[in-house]
Design a protein around this motif. Sequence first.
Motif, PDB file in Angstrom:
ATOM      1  N   GLY A   1       0.834  -1.186   0.000  1.00  0.00           N
ATOM      2  CA  GLY A   1       0.000   0.000   0.000  1.00  0.00           C
ATOM      3  C   GLY A   1       0.868   1.234   0.000  1.00  0.00           C
ATOM      4  N   PHE A   2       0.227   2.399   0.099  1.00  0.00           N
ATOM      5  CA  PHE A   2       0.963   3.642   0.334  1.00  0.00           C
ATOM      6  C   PHE A   2       1.022   3.833   1.843  1.00  0.00           C
ATOM      7  N   ILE A   3       2.221   3.721   2.383  1.00  0.00           N
ATOM      8  CA  ILE A   3       2.405   3.772   3.834  1.00  0.00           C
ATOM      9  C   ILE A   3       2.818   5.200   4.184  1.00  0.00           C
ATOM     10  N   CYS A   4       1.874   5.985   4.707  1.00  0.00           N
ATOM     11  CA  CYS A   4       2.059   7.426   4.887  1.00  0.00           C
ATOM     12  C   CYS A   4       2.205   7.805   6.359  1.00  0.00           C
ATOM     13  N   ARG A   5       2.953   8.864   6.594  1.00  0.00           N
ATOM     14  CA  ARG A   5       3.112   9.385   7.955  1.00  0.00           C
ATOM     15  C   ARG A   5       1.754   9.872   8.459  1.00  0.00           C
ATOM     16  N   TYR A   6       1.275   9.251   9.529  1.00  0.00           N
ATOM     17  CA  TYR A   6      -0.072   9.547  10.030  1.00  0.00           C
ATOM     18  C   TYR A   6      -0.178  10.982  10.529  1.00  0.00           C
TER      19      TYR A   6
ATOM     20  N   SER B   1     -10.110   7.612   7.861  1.00  0.00           N
ATOM     21  CA  SER B   1     -11.086   6.959   7.008  1.00  0.00           C
ATOM     22  C   SER B   1     -10.472   5.774   6.270  1.00  0.00           C
ATOM     23  N   ASP B   2     -11.322   4.762   5.975  1.00  0.00           N
ATOM     24  CA  ASP B   2     -10.867   3.616   5.187  1.00  0.00           C
ATOM     25  C   ASP B   2     -11.200   3.783   3.705  1.00  0.00           C
ATOM     26  N   GLU B   3     -11.632   4.977   3.303  1.00  0.00           N
ATOM     27  CA  GLU B   3     -11.939   5.240   1.906  1.00  0.00           C
ATOM     28  C   GLU B   3     -10.646   5.323   1.105  1.00  0.00           C
TER      29      GLU B   3
ATOM     30  N   TYR C   1      -2.415   2.984   3.580  1.00  0.00           N
ATOM     31  CA  TYR C   1      -3.592   3.497   2.879  1.00  0.00           C
ATOM     32  C   TYR C   1      -3.665   2.831   1.508  1.00  0.00           C
ATOM     33  N   LYS C   2      -4.900   2.601   1.048  1.00  0.00           N
ATOM     34  CA  LYS C   2      -5.088   2.017  -0.282  1.00  0.00           C
ATOM     35  C   LYS C   2      -5.193   3.137  -1.312  1.00  0.00           C
ATOM     36  N   VAL C   3      -4.377   3.012  -2.351  1.00  0.00           N
ATOM     37  CA  VAL C   3      -4.424   3.944  -3.483  1.00  0.00           C
ATOM     38  C   VAL C   3      -4.713   3.117  -4.729  1.00  0.00           C
ATOM     39  N   VAL C   4      -5.670   3.569  -5.541  1.00  0.00           N
ATOM     40  CA  VAL C   4      -6.052   2.814  -6.737  1.00  0.00           C
ATOM     41  C   VAL C   4      -5.956   3.710  -7.958  1.00  0.00           C
ATOM     42  N   ALA C   5      -5.736   3.087  -9.105  1.00  0.00           N
ATOM     43  CA  ALA C   5      -5.748   3.845 -10.355  1.00  0.00           C
ATOM     44  C   ALA C   5      -7.121   4.454 -10.558  1.00  0.00           C
ATOM     45  N   ASP C   6      -7.156   5.573 -11.258  1.00  0.00           N
ATOM     46  CA  ASP C   6      -8.401   6.341 -11.375  1.00  0.00           C
ATOM     47  C   ASP C   6      -9.543   5.532 -11.961  1.00  0.00           C
ATOM     48  N   ASP C   7      -9.244   4.558 -12.826  1.00  0.00           N
ATOM     49  CA  ASP C   7     -10.298   3.801 -13.490  1.00  0.00           C
ATOM     50  C   ASP C   7     -10.390   2.347 -13.010  1.00  0.00           C
ATOM     51  N   VAL C   8      -9.836   2.059 -11.833  1.00  0.00           N
ATOM     52  CA  VAL C   8      -9.833   0.698 -11.307  1.00  0.00           C
ATOM     53  C   VAL C   8     -10.743   0.601 -10.087  1.00  0.00           C
ATOM     54  N   ASP C   9     -11.557  -0.460 -10.041  1.00  0.00           N
ATOM     55  CA  ASP C   9     -12.418  -0.733  -8.896  1.00  0.00           C
ATOM     56  C   ASP C   9     -11.527  -1.070  -7.694  1.00  0.00           C
TER      57      ASP C   9
ATOM     58  N   THR D   1       0.015  -0.464  13.179  1.00  0.00           N
ATOM     59  CA  THR D   1       0.323  -0.676  11.757  1.00  0.00           C
ATOM     60  C   THR D   1      -0.521  -1.800  11.175  1.00  0.00           C
ATOM     61  N   ALA D   2      -0.671  -2.898  11.932  1.00  0.00           N
ATOM     62  CA  ALA D   2      -1.483  -4.020  11.461  1.00  0.00           C
ATOM     63  C   ALA D   2      -2.960  -3.649  11.443  1.00  0.00           C
ATOM     64  N   GLN D   3      -3.398  -2.879  12.444  1.00  0.00           N
ATOM     65  CA  GLN D   3      -4.799  -2.469  12.502  1.00  0.00           C
ATOM     66  C   GLN D   3      -5.179  -1.609  11.295  1.00  0.00           C
ATOM     67  N   PHE D   4      -4.323  -0.655  10.950  1.00  0.00           N
ATOM     68  CA  PHE D   4      -4.604   0.208   9.799  1.00  0.00           C
ATOM     69  C   PHE D   4      -4.560  -0.584   8.503  1.00  0.00           C
TER      70      PHE D   4
END
Length: 555
Positions: free
Chosen positions: A184-189, A203-205, A342-350, A463-466
């Motif tokens: 995933g994208f692992i970002c500084r919280y 958010s989990d969005e 965090y989950k990052v997806v391509a603009d046209d990917v489900d 980290t595991a929870q997120f």
Amino acid sequence: KKKYGRDEKMTIKYRISKETLNILHKNKGRIRNMKKRIALLLASVMAVSSMTVIPAAADEERPTISFFDKNSGIKAFDDRIAEELMNRTGVNIDLISPTGDPAEKLSLMLAGQDYPDIILMDRSSDIVNKYIEAGALVNLSDYMDKLPNVVEMYGDTLNKTRYTDGNNYYLSNWYGPDPDPVNGFICRYDIMVDLLGQERADSDEPFTVSEMEEVFKQFKEKYPTLEGKDSVALMLSEPKKTDDLNGTFAGMYGMKTYYKDEDGKLHFRVSDPKYLEAVHSLNDLYTEGYLDKEWVTLTSDLRNQKLAAGNVFAYAGAYWDVWTANASLNQMIGEDADYLAYKVVADDVDPDETTLGGRSSLGWDAIAITNNCENLDAALAFVDYCASQEGQDLLLWGIEGEDYTIEDGVRTPVGDIVERFKADNTKMQEETGITRWTWFVKNGNHEDDGTPSRISMAKKDITAQFAEKNLTNTYWDTAEFDGLIPTGNTPVALKAQKVQDIIAQAYPHMVNAASSDEVDSVYNQMMSDLDAAGIAEVEDTINETYAARMELWNE
């Protein structure tokens, strides 16, 4: 040397070469057993000649099994878990250290037929097939009646790890589906909260690629420097010799190991239309100044140093890669300075079509009994116990009553043992012996109480929870595509190596290209070079192997 060296009574000095000593050391188990057999033979002869019964020793010596574990390093098999395992199985383990390059040592042992009783090697390596084809491994299919725990625990995995002749010559290590999230994208919280607010940071969005690029832009504008250094918006995981695309970027575009066309034929991933799109995305980040300029030469040690320096905002890789850095940042900056997934997806990917969590259910390692093993019954019994649930709990949870208890049917760690593992996993392995030896490991949770297979994972940290909250629906099993590329010195294998080299060399030039047009130019040249190198023939071989595998699995 002590018995036969120079002393007052003996003037003969035995000089033993270093090479001879090494041979004796490696074969001390066999020598011990040979001495025992000779002693029993002499005792029998004496008994017959004198008609006198000689009583057997009260505490007869246990059989010794030699074991080569490519992952053991210089560790000695002498901790409390090792001692308990030998006591429970009634077998002494003579651990053979993989000095130098383990792969090279495995090859040398095979060439000289000087391999120990049990070997653990890389399952995806061609060395496994070489041992099988040389007739060096015991056919375990003939002894499944003596491996009831193996049959129960491994289940259908045994069907999928059969060789082309339909027989099992090894057992997988770290096998079974493992839905634990990965990339995933692992970002500084703390910075995510500062830039986007608490609600969005929690958010989990998922984020789209475009949204994440906007976050990077905000970050660079607000934090041109951090901790006295130029800020870095994104770091990549260290490049792998056989991987032509960062795993996170491949996953967020939904790509798998191979691109499967409309006819069901497999092709190298560079033929996937999404491949070039993903590379353009990486190039955009590079040209905008968001990507770490040293990504091509990154190592795991350098990665940890960079992440712990405090000036990096995000990392594209496995969520557990940041544990060391988090410990440093918590002390240096504060408890909210954690890298979280965090989950990052391509603009046209489900978001549910991402492939960020690719893992093989067939495991990382292969563990096999060799035909040099003189006490096969003892080796089979040892293997079956280690593979059993009781054996796994001993290796991965420790000793019941000392490391954990069972309360209301649930395994419960004793004291702060989990916290101590989180603080320093390596130190705790050495102190307790728990997870120091990871053999025949089955992924997933215990079926009876739902607790994790390892005590160190019994309490999930932030980290595991997120990761579990945000990286949902990302797991996929890579097993069917594992090890399809031809290896060895055959003409098609040499072409396969050339194909991989061309991709590996072109990839960084595309990411670091000065413009989008240059990306396309490098890509087109790469595809032309691949055609000339014989990629079509390599892909034909891959598809033949894949078809044979699917037929074998479906028998």
